[in-house]
Design a protein around this motif. Structure first.
Motif, PDB file in Angstrom:
ATOM      1  N   ALA A  98       0.824  -1.210   0.000  1.00 42.43           N
ATOM      2  CA  ALA A  98       0.000   0.000   0.000  1.00 42.43           C
ATOM      3  C   ALA A  98       0.858   1.261   0.000  1.00 42.43           C
ATOM      4  CB  ALA A  98      -0.953   0.008   1.192  1.00 42.43           C
TER       5      ALA A  98
ATOM      6  N   VAL B 242       1.612   2.193  -3.558  1.00 44.09           N
ATOM      7  CA  VAL B 242       0.427   2.800  -4.178  1.00 44.09           C
ATOM      8  C   VAL B 242       0.248   4.230  -3.674  1.00 44.09           C
ATOM      9  CG1 VAL B 242      -2.075   2.647  -4.454  1.00 44.09           C
ATOM     10  CG2 VAL B 242      -0.670   0.570  -4.528  1.00 44.09           C
TER      11      VAL B 242
ATOM     12  N   SER C 190      -6.782   9.800  -2.142  1.00 43.23           N
ATOM     13  CA  SER C 190      -7.412   8.472  -2.070  1.00 43.23           C
ATOM     14  C   SER C 190      -8.926   8.502  -2.281  1.00 43.23           C
ATOM     15  CB  SER C 190      -7.083   7.804  -0.743  1.00 43.23           C
ATOM     16  OG  SER C 190      -7.579   8.573   0.328  1.00 43.23           O
TER      17      SER C 190
ATOM     18  N   ILE D 267     -10.272   6.448  -8.837  1.00 42.89           N
ATOM     19  CA  ILE D 267      -9.615   5.290  -8.231  1.00 42.89           C
ATOM     20  C   ILE D 267     -10.681   4.252  -7.903  1.00 42.89           C
ATOM     21  CG2 ILE D 267      -8.204   4.463  -6.321  1.00 42.89           C
ATOM     22  CD1 ILE D 267      -6.764   6.432  -8.186  1.00 42.89           C
ATOM     23  N   GLN D 268     -10.545   3.053  -8.452  1.00 40.66           N
ATOM     24  CA  GLN D 268     -11.500   1.970  -8.216  1.00 40.66           C
ATOM     25  C   GLN D 268     -10.768   0.831  -7.524  1.00 40.66           C
ATOM     26  OE1 GLN D 268     -14.868   2.028  -9.075  1.00 40.66           O
ATOM     27  NE2 GLN D 268     -14.451   4.169  -9.508  1.00 40.66           N
ATOM     28  N   LEU D 269     -11.025   0.656  -6.251  1.00 41.35           N
ATOM     29  CA  LEU D 269     -10.410  -0.424  -5.500  1.00 41.35           C
ATOM     30  C   LEU D 269     -11.387  -1.591  -5.382  1.00 41.35           C
ATOM     31  CD1 LEU D 269      -8.788   1.686  -2.649  1.00 41.35           C
ATOM     32  CD2 LEU D 269      -7.697   0.840  -4.727  1.00 41.35           C
ATOM     33  N   ASN D 270     -10.856  -2.780  -5.248  1.00 42.77           N
ATOM     34  CA  ASN D 270     -11.659  -3.997  -5.090  1.00 42.77           C
ATOM     35  C   ASN D 270     -12.621  -4.234  -6.251  1.00 42.77           C
ATOM     36  OD1 ASN D 270     -10.495  -4.613  -2.547  1.00 42.77           O
ATOM     37  ND2 ASN D 270     -11.780  -3.022  -1.642  1.00 42.77           N
TER      38      ASN D 270
ATOM     39  N   THR E  15      -2.775  -4.663 -10.556  1.00 38.19           N
ATOM     40  CA  THR E  15      -2.138  -5.325  -9.411  1.00 38.19           C
ATOM     41  C   THR E  15      -2.572  -6.784  -9.346  1.00 38.19           C
ATOM     42  OG1 THR E  15      -3.909  -4.565  -7.937  1.00 38.19           O
ATOM     43  CG2 THR E  15      -1.938  -3.190  -8.080  1.00 38.19           C
TER      44      THR E  15
END
Length: 122
Positions: free
Chosen positions: A32, A35, A46, A51-54, A90
């Motif tokens: 992290a 990133v 953030s 930003i698209q996480l998961n 990732t």
């Protein structure tokens, strides 16, 4: 709880030696931090909606990447489609080794890239 018992010994792990330590925290020692630095250097916070996480990716079309006006097109399991000049992936090595041909179905990885992936033991 996840046990490390079945993760070692593996040739990849043994390559790094006794000084390689399993890192379970993401900050300050985990991935992290990398990133965070990429976001910081790009001036992105953030909470940025770009930003698209998961988001589980099922398809990447990088056919236009590197061409003038070309875009990378990414599709997720929930049907969202994202387009951009670049994409940061990732994907875990094991996923790339097993699924790269279906994820990159339109623009296959080169033979050299596939050989590089296969050179690692998971």
């Amino acid at each position: 709880a996840m046990s490390l018992h079945w993760m070692t010994p593996s040739p990849t792990y043994e390559h790094f030696g006794k000084d390689d330590h399993f890192v379970h925290d993401q900050r300050p020692r985990g991935y992290a931090v990398v990133v965070d630095e990429v976001w910081k250097s790009a001036g992105i916070i953030s909470s940025d909606q770009r930003i698209q996480l998961n988001a589980e990716v099922i398809h990447i079309d990088a056919g236009g990447c590197g061409k003038t006006g070309g875009l990378v097109v990414v599709q997720t399991t929930d049907g969202q489609i994202f387009r951009g000049r670049r994409a940061i992936s990732t994907l875990p090595l094991g996923v790339m080794q097993q699924s790269q041909s279906s994820i990159f179905s339109r623009t296959q990885l080169s033979e050299r890239q596939v050989e590089a992936l296969d050179a690692f033991t998971m």
